[in-house]
Design an enzyme around this catalytic site. Structure first.
Site, PDB file in Angstrom:
ATOM      1  N   HIS A 296     -32.817  50.337 -30.729  1.00 19.71           N
ATOM      2  CA  HIS A 296     -31.879  51.176 -31.490  1.00 19.71           C
ATOM      3  C   HIS A 296     -32.489  51.562 -32.841  1.00 19.71           C
ATOM      4  O   HIS A 296     -32.381  52.704 -33.289  1.00 19.71           O
ATOM      5  CB  HIS A 296     -30.572  50.419 -31.763  1.00 19.71           C
ATOM      6  CG  HIS A 296     -29.784  50.070 -30.530  1.00 19.71           C
ATOM      7  ND1 HIS A 296     -29.576  48.769 -30.137  1.00 19.71           N
ATOM      8  CD2 HIS A 296     -29.152  50.847 -29.624  1.00 19.71           C
ATOM      9  CE1 HIS A 296     -28.839  48.752 -29.033  1.00 19.71           C
ATOM     10  NE2 HIS A 296     -28.570  50.002 -28.695  1.00 19.71           N
TER      11      HIS A 296
ATOM     12  N   GLN B 180     -28.681  59.672 -18.943  1.00 17.13           N
ATOM     13  CA  GLN B 180     -27.718  59.960 -20.014  1.00 17.13           C
ATOM     14  C   GLN B 180     -28.277  61.012 -20.976  1.00 17.13           C
ATOM     15  O   GLN B 180     -27.559  61.927 -21.404  1.00 17.13           O
ATOM     16  CB  GLN B 180     -27.396  58.676 -20.771  1.00 17.13           C
ATOM     17  CG  GLN B 180     -26.632  58.896 -22.075  1.00 17.13           C
ATOM     18  CD  GLN B 180     -26.266  57.592 -22.748  1.00 17.13           C
ATOM     19  OE1 GLN B 180     -25.266  57.001 -22.416  1.00 17.13           O
ATOM     20  NE2 GLN B 180     -27.083  57.142 -23.692  1.00 17.13           N
TER      21      GLN B 180
HETATM   22  P1  AMP Z   1     -26.441  51.756 -26.304  1.00 13.41           P
HETATM   23  O1  AMP Z   1     -25.938  51.064 -27.515  1.00 13.41           O
HETATM   24  O2  AMP Z   1     -26.983  50.844 -25.273  1.00 13.41           O
HETATM   25  O3  AMP Z   1     -25.462  52.759 -25.777  1.00 13.41           O
HETATM   26  O4  AMP Z   1     -27.702  52.592 -26.784  1.00 13.41           O
HETATM   27  C1  AMP Z   1     -27.628  53.475 -27.852  1.00 13.41           C
HETATM   28  C2  AMP Z   1     -28.860  54.348 -27.837  1.00 13.41           C
HETATM   29  O5  AMP Z   1     -30.028  53.543 -27.958  1.00 13.41           O
HETATM   30  C3  AMP Z   1     -28.997  55.122 -26.516  1.00 13.41           C
HETATM   31  O6  AMP Z   1     -29.448  56.432 -26.795  1.00 13.41           O
HETATM   32  C4  AMP Z   1     -30.027  54.317 -25.778  1.00 13.41           C
HETATM   33  O7  AMP Z   1     -30.750  55.076 -24.823  1.00 13.41           O
HETATM   34  C5  AMP Z   1     -30.913  53.850 -26.909  1.00 13.41           C
HETATM   35  N1  AMP Z   1     -31.664  52.669 -26.499  1.00 13.41           N
HETATM   36  C6  AMP Z   1     -31.173  51.559 -25.898  1.00 13.41           C
HETATM   37  N2  AMP Z   1     -32.171  50.708 -25.607  1.00 13.41           N
HETATM   38  C7  AMP Z   1     -33.322  51.295 -26.021  1.00 13.41           C
HETATM   39  C8  AMP Z   1     -34.702  50.914 -25.997  1.00 13.41           C
HETATM   40  N3  AMP Z   1     -35.098  49.764 -25.469  1.00 13.41           N
HETATM   41  N4  AMP Z   1     -35.606  51.761 -26.529  1.00 13.41           N
HETATM   42  C9  AMP Z   1     -35.218  52.950 -27.069  1.00 13.41           C
HETATM   43  N5  AMP Z   1     -33.934  53.355 -27.125  1.00 13.41           N
HETATM   44  C10 AMP Z   1     -32.998  52.548 -26.605  1.00 13.41           C
END
Ligand code: AMP
Length: 283
Positions: free
Chosen positions: A37, A155
């Site tokens: 994140h 997504q």
């Molecule tokens: P989430 O809180 O899981 O909904 O993720 C929020 C954002 O962070 C989304 O755009 C995810 O794709 C991105 N994200 C989650 N995990 C990763 C990761 N390991 N590397 C890069 N971006 C991520």
């Protein structure tokens, strides 16, 4: 860092930035933050004068109520991480700020983009919920650019399609997946793995890498079988899907001479935790 719980106060702050012509980068999240994140926050900070992040575990995008309840919540630690990252504001709304009418508004789509494959099939209603919440967050924050991870590649495409269809004035930037040293994609859900499961988890990415090295010696069909066999050989895993699909269409490819780049996508349960990952398969 500015800290908002209410849409109204966030809007006031945004208005004052817009008045001064300041461009805003935005990272929507469900909290339980990790370095993945924060890499999105860093990219936004590189690109924009002001960067904001939202923390909201959106009930509307969970097709499984238990998954929603189990989702890790670490607000205090999240705020500290964001402060340390140099994020300028955080928006932490309650559900009534996002859905003031009680129920989410209808979305202006005849068909939800990319809903008939992979995450769309496995998690009915998921992308409808994602579209609603992101659209609402964009209305409140009015970002010039929003950052999404390739970790959730489908997504990312759904959001790009939403922005196109609704002609929203926000640029969508995809960012690479951040991984732990042993290769596992960083995910808030990793916190739900038992020590044994956590030890087994790197098999997912290792198998994707090994599979990529077998192209074109194995056909698409043979490779799919190989991947499924390899991961299923550990009984802790239960594969939901493994697919090799065009990177822009998400349509399954039949052979390696495909005209567009393709990518492998996997969703698997590890114990009771559902993990997803993906890897570009064409060079
Ligand atoms: P989430 O809180 O899981 O909904 O993720 C929020 C954002 O962070 C989304 O755009 C995810 O794709 C991105 N994200 C989650 N995990 C990763 C990761 N390991 N590397 C890069 N971006 C991520």
């Amino acid at each position: 860092m500015q800290y908002f719980r209410f849409a109204g106060e966030c809007r006031e702050y945004i208005k004052s930035l817009k008045y001064r012509g300041i461009k805003i980068g935005f990272v929507p999240t469900m909290g339980a933050l990790h370095a993945g994140h924060i890499s999105l926050v860093s990219q936004s900070k590189t690109d924009h004068l002001v960067t904001g992040c939202s923390l909201f575990v959106n009930p509307d995008q969970f097709n499984d109520k238990r998954d929603f309840e189990k989702y890790p919540r670490t607000e205090k630690e999240d705020v500290t991480m964001l402060e340390q990252s140099g994020c300028d504001f955080v928006f932490i709304p309650g559900a009534d700020e996002i859905y003031p009418q009680g129920t989410p508004e209808k979305i202006p789509f005849d068909t939800i983009p990319f809903n008939n494959v992979m995450e769309g099939l496995s998690r009915p209603g998921h992308f409808r919920g994602v579209i609603r919440v992101v659209k609402r967050l964009f209305e409140i924050v009015e970002p010039d650019c929003a950052y999404f991870g390739e970790k959730d590649f489908q997504q990312l495409l759904v959001i790009k399609e939403m922005v196109n269809k609704l002609k929203l004035a926000v640029q969508i930037t995809g960012c690479p997946t951040l991984r732990e040293q042993d290769g596992i994609a960083m995910s808030s859900r990793n916190a739900n793995l038992s020590p044994d499961e956590r030890k087994a988890a790197p098999l997912i990415y290792r198998t994707l890498l090994d599979a990529k090295a077998k192209i074109p010696a194995l056909s698409v069909l043979q490779l799919k079988k190989w991947v499924i066999g390899k991961i299923s050989s550990d009984p802790k895993f239960r594969i939901d899907y493994f697919e090799i699909a065009g990177e822009t269409t998400l349509e399954p490819v039949a052979g390696w001479d495909h005209a567009q780049p393709y990518r492998a996508f996997i969703a698997t349960f590890l114990g009771t935790t559902r993990l997803i990952d993906n890897l570009r398969f064409s060079s």
